[in-house]
Scaffold this motif. Sequence first.
Motif, PDB file in Angstrom:
ATOM      1  N   PRO A  25     -48.380  -5.580 -29.666  1.00 30.03           N
ATOM      2  CA  PRO A  25     -49.553  -6.300 -29.142  1.00 30.03           C
ATOM      3  C   PRO A  25     -50.028  -5.823 -27.778  1.00 30.03           C
ATOM      4  O   PRO A  25     -51.242  -5.754 -27.535  1.00 30.03           O
ATOM      5  N   ALA A  26     -49.108  -5.489 -26.859  1.00 32.14           N
ATOM      6  CA  ALA A  26     -49.529  -5.067 -25.527  1.00 32.14           C
ATOM      7  C   ALA A  26     -50.249  -3.729 -25.572  1.00 32.14           C
ATOM      8  O   ALA A  26     -51.279  -3.542 -24.909  1.00 32.14           O
ATOM      9  N   ALA A  27     -49.726  -2.774 -26.347  1.00 29.33           N
ATOM     10  CA  ALA A  27     -50.368  -1.467 -26.457  1.00 29.33           C
ATOM     11  C   ALA A  27     -51.725  -1.573 -27.143  1.00 29.33           C
ATOM     12  O   ALA A  27     -52.698  -0.922 -26.732  1.00 29.33           O
ATOM     13  N   VAL A  28     -51.793  -2.385 -28.182  1.00 32.34           N
ATOM     14  CA  VAL A  28     -53.066  -2.571 -28.893  1.00 32.34           C
ATOM     15  C   VAL A  28     -54.138  -3.107 -27.944  1.00 32.34           C
ATOM     16  O   VAL A  28     -55.274  -2.620 -27.917  1.00 32.34           O
ATOM     17  N   CYS A 111     -52.140   2.726 -16.900  1.00 38.08           N
ATOM     18  CA  CYS A 111     -50.713   2.655 -16.613  1.00 38.08           C
ATOM     19  C   CYS A 111     -50.097   1.626 -17.555  1.00 38.08           C
ATOM     20  O   CYS A 111     -50.414   0.431 -17.472  1.00 38.08           O
ATOM     21  N   SER A 112     -49.236   2.070 -18.454  1.00 41.82           N
ATOM     22  CA  SER A 112     -48.611   1.210 -19.445  1.00 41.82           C
ATOM     23  C   SER A 112     -47.200   0.834 -18.992  1.00 41.82           C
ATOM     24  O   SER A 112     -46.285   1.660 -19.058  1.00 41.82           O
ATOM     25  N   CYS A 140     -54.162  -1.567 -17.058  1.00 47.28           N
ATOM     26  CA  CYS A 140     -52.706  -1.539 -16.989  1.00 47.28           C
ATOM     27  C   CYS A 140     -52.112  -2.667 -17.810  1.00 47.28           C
ATOM     28  O   CYS A 140     -52.754  -3.695 -18.050  1.00 47.28           O
ATOM     29  N   SER A 141     -50.880  -2.462 -18.240  1.00 43.39           N
ATOM     30  CA  SER A 141     -50.091  -3.529 -18.843  1.00 43.39           C
ATOM     31  C   SER A 141     -48.816  -3.663 -18.032  1.00 43.39           C
ATOM     32  O   SER A 141     -48.259  -2.671 -17.554  1.00 43.39           O
ATOM     33  N   ILE A 142     -48.369  -4.907 -17.851  1.00 41.58           N
ATOM     34  CA  ILE A 142     -47.137  -5.170 -17.125  1.00 41.58           C
ATOM     35  C   ILE A 142     -46.401  -6.318 -17.816  1.00 41.58           C
ATOM     36  O   ILE A 142     -46.995  -7.086 -18.588  1.00 41.58           O
ATOM     37  N   LEU A 143     -45.104  -6.413 -17.554  1.00 41.77           N
ATOM     38  CA  LEU A 143     -44.389  -7.618 -17.927  1.00 41.77           C
ATOM     39  C   LEU A 143     -44.984  -8.746 -17.095  1.00 41.77           C
ATOM     40  O   LEU A 143     -45.162  -8.600 -15.885  1.00 41.77           O
ATOM     41  N   VAL A 227     -45.492 -13.281 -22.152  1.00 43.26           N
ATOM     42  CA  VAL A 227     -44.540 -12.198 -21.892  1.00 43.26           C
ATOM     43  C   VAL A 227     -45.244 -10.988 -21.278  1.00 43.26           C
ATOM     44  O   VAL A 227     -44.699 -10.315 -20.406  1.00 43.26           O
ATOM     45  N   PHE A 228     -46.457 -10.710 -21.736  1.00 44.96           N
ATOM     46  CA  PHE A 228     -47.186  -9.521 -21.295  1.00 44.96           C
ATOM     47  C   PHE A 228     -48.486  -9.924 -20.590  1.00 44.96           C
ATOM     48  O   PHE A 228     -49.087 -10.948 -20.902  1.00 44.96           O
TER      49      PHE A 228
END
Length: 254
Positions: A25-28, A111-112, A140-143, A227-228
């Motif tokens: 889900p986060a990458a999508v 930035c992933s 970007c995606s982060i925790l 979570v993300f």
Amino acid sequence: MPGAARYDDVADFYAAGWTDTVDDPAAVRLLALLEPIAGRRVLEIACGHGRISRALARRGADVVGVDLSSALIEKARAAEQAAPLGIRYLHADAAASDIPGVSGLFDAVVCSFGLSDIDDLEGAIAGAARVLRPGGVFACSILHPCFPGGRGVSGSWSGDASYYAEGRWRADGELSSLRRQVGANHRTLSTYVNTFRRHGLWLEEMAEPEPAPDWAAQRADAARFPVFLVMRCINQASPAAGGSGGLTAPVAAR
């Protein structure tokens, strides 16, 4: 050249666990926030073994990837050699004032899950803004920095500390396999957003994608919380500063 990086020792583990299947889900959501991407020039910072770089190149982007880990860059270059997509991978520090081999302006910087691995957030965001054309996208995606995790799953900060206690720490959750090995930098959400804004990157959209059902089923306690966190910012630099054509994004008045 950069010295040894934390991921050098876990490169095999990391590459095996995060494959080129980008249906999580986060990458999508991250890739969706970068669209339209075909024909655009994209820089990925903290690119690791090139998973997201390859996903972008397969969507038609002209991609440059940068990472501090020589072991991960070697894996990225080996993948490029085996199945060429036209990606250039550079072993360099994304927080450096000048990254050798990176020139010109980019339509997007991505930035992933790498910002928490970068000790110098200010330097990395300054660099991203410096190479991003006016109106370009930083995504970007982060925790998610705001929530505590759950049983067996470490959140963004140490369980015996406070959300407000920023700094480097190492996870202890038995199911947090990567962060037990390499640690992370915890920062508050306001630190991230204010750092973006100091460098002209204005938050346009954010998402909190739910984790995959199989992940949540095994970690129900942690899955009660976001979570993300995925964010898209627009470079508000004046067009007078120069830039290339391409991706245009509406800029909301604030």
